[in-house]
Design a protein around this motif. Structure first.
Motif, PDB file in Angstrom:
ATOM      1  N   TYR A  68       0.816  -1.220   0.000  1.00  0.00           N
ATOM      2  CA  TYR A  68       0.000   0.000   0.000  1.00  0.00           C
ATOM      3  C   TYR A  68       0.852   1.273   0.000  1.00  0.00           C
ATOM      4  N   ASN A  69       1.977   1.222  -0.714  1.00  0.00           N
ATOM      5  CA  ASN A  69       2.870   2.378  -0.791  1.00  0.00           C
ATOM      6  C   ASN A  69       3.415   2.793   0.572  1.00  0.00           C
ATOM      7  N   GLY A  70       3.477   1.839   1.486  1.00  0.00           N
ATOM      8  CA  GLY A  70       4.016   2.104   2.814  1.00  0.00           C
ATOM      9  C   GLY A  70       2.996   2.025   3.930  1.00  0.00           C
ATOM     10  N   GLY A  71       1.749   1.754   3.598  1.00  0.00           N
ATOM     11  CA  GLY A  71       0.702   1.699   4.622  1.00  0.00           C
ATOM     12  C   GLY A  71       0.796   0.498   5.538  1.00  0.00           C
ATOM     13  N   GLN A  72       1.436  -0.574   5.069  1.00  0.00           N
ATOM     14  CA  GLN A  72       1.589  -1.775   5.884  1.00  0.00           C
ATOM     15  C   GLN A  72       2.956  -2.404   5.692  1.00  0.00           C
ATOM     16  N   LEU A  73       3.498  -2.925   6.784  1.00  0.00           N
ATOM     17  CA  LEU A  73       4.666  -3.803   6.750  1.00  0.00           C
ATOM     18  C   LEU A  73       4.200  -5.180   7.197  1.00  0.00           C
ATOM     19  N   VAL A  74       4.459  -6.193   6.385  1.00  0.00           N
ATOM     20  CA  VAL A  74       3.972  -7.546   6.654  1.00  0.00           C
ATOM     21  C   VAL A  74       5.139  -8.515   6.550  1.00  0.00           C
ATOM     22  N   ASP A 103       1.825   6.564 -10.631  1.00  0.00           N
ATOM     23  CA  ASP A 103       1.842   6.853 -12.062  1.00  0.00           C
ATOM     24  C   ASP A 103       0.936   8.058 -12.264  1.00  0.00           C
ATOM     25  N   PRO A 104       1.082   8.785 -13.359  1.00  0.00           N
ATOM     26  CA  PRO A 104       0.245   9.977 -13.551  1.00  0.00           C
ATOM     27  C   PRO A 104      -1.253   9.694 -13.539  1.00  0.00           C
ATOM     28  N   PHE A 105      -1.639   8.433 -13.805  1.00  0.00           N
ATOM     29  CA  PHE A 105      -3.058   8.064 -13.843  1.00  0.00           C
ATOM     30  C   PHE A 105      -3.509   7.327 -12.585  1.00  0.00           C
ATOM     31  N   PHE A 106      -2.651   7.195 -11.580  1.00  0.00           N
ATOM     32  CA  PHE A 106      -2.975   6.556 -10.306  1.00  0.00           C
ATOM     33  C   PHE A 106      -2.725   7.539  -9.161  1.00  0.00           C
ATOM     34  N   MET A 107      -3.784   8.056  -8.553  1.00  0.00           N
ATOM     35  CA  MET A 107      -3.619   8.886  -7.359  1.00  0.00           C
ATOM     36  C   MET A 107      -3.861   8.015  -6.129  1.00  0.00           C
ATOM     37  N   GLU A 108      -2.835   7.877  -5.318  1.00  0.00           N
ATOM     38  CA  GLU A 108      -2.884   7.000  -4.153  1.00  0.00           C
ATOM     39  C   GLU A 108      -3.083   7.832  -2.890  1.00  0.00           C
TER      40      GLU A 108
END
Length: 269
Positions: free
Chosen positions: A68-74, A182-187
């Protein structure tokens, strides 16, 4: 020697057809056997990274999924969450309501795949393809998502996403970061959460230092990781903007760039 190796997935470890070449797989395995802690660092949800960890032979081993772009460490040893920061529900619902009002596709995840009101949107389809997971259509995403999430997304044409970000920042910017893989993915992630911040947390848990960290990536969301790494390696398929933040470059994701970098900077030492 670098003791931690963080690998982006899409455009880095995986080829343009989402495969991992034998040479790259063997290089990762040899680095692991040499005692290097492997981190699979991606914007993907956990369910999109687990199959990659399995292909690399890391499930049940001592490695880490940074999802999740850094939201979780598993932990790959038992798939237990080691650390998590989620986006609050009010922020998520504000972003989803904006997307619906402006006919942009928003998405979240359930235990099986992507959930969205717009399953036929091309960028929703790309997110599902990137993760090799199914899409489930829902009538009301706000009603469906009832708990905080490590990450949600709004996807679409880059110009429209930039307009969305400019409008949403005054509404949710105190609580969330709105970034682009990516330019078409806003996270949309919790405030201050990115690959770099989560890597810093992981390094502290491992007792390693940033100077011991080698990072390989190709995207804008990898640039903050480059900034903390002892060695930052950009893929040849990365943009010039991304390459400008790296210490060095390697071959493209279709030319065993990850394997070449590992062989040069870890296995030859």
């Amino acid at each position: 020697m670098y003791t931690t190796l963080a690998l982006d997935l899409d455009g880095t470890l995986t080829t343009s057809t989402k495969e991992i070449t034998l040479r790259s797989k063997e290089a990762v395995q040899r680095a692991y056997d040499k005692g290097v802690h492997i981190v699979l660092a991606s914007g993907r949800p956990v369910l999109g990274i687990v199959p990659v960890a399995e292909r690399l032979g890391l499930l049940g081993e001592d490695a880490t999924i940074l999802a999740y772009n850094g939201g979780q460490l598993v932990s790959t040893r038992d798939l237990k969450v080691m650390w998590e920061r989620s986006v609050d529900l009010r922020t998520i619902h504000t972003c989803f309501a904006y997307a619906r009002q402006h006919k942009l596709a928003a998405l979240s995840y359930d235990s099986k795949g992507v959930i969205t009101e717009m399953p036929d949107d091309r960028y929703v389809g790309l997110e599902a393809y990137n993760n090799a997971i199914p899409i489930r259509r829902v009538d009301d995403l706000v009603a469906e998502v009832r708990h905080p999430m490590p990450k949600v997304m709004i996807v679409g044409e880059p110009k429209r996403l930039l307009e969305a970000r400019a409008t949403l920042l005054p509404l949710v910017g105190e609580h969330a970061d709105l970034g682009f893989s990516d330019p078409f993915f806003m996270e949309i992630t919790a405030k201050g959460v990115q690959k770099a911040s989560s890597l810093t947390t992981l390094l502290a848990l491992l007792g390693h230092t940033a100077q011991d960290l080698m990072v390989i990536g190709d995207g804008l969301n990898d640039v903050p990781m480059f900034g903390i790494a002892g060695l930052a390696v950009a893929m040849d398929n990365a943009s010039d903007e991304v390459k400008a933040h790296a210490h060095t470059t390697t071959a493209s994701n279709n030319e065993d760039g990850v394997a070449r970098a590992i062989e040069r900077h870890i296995l030859s030492k």
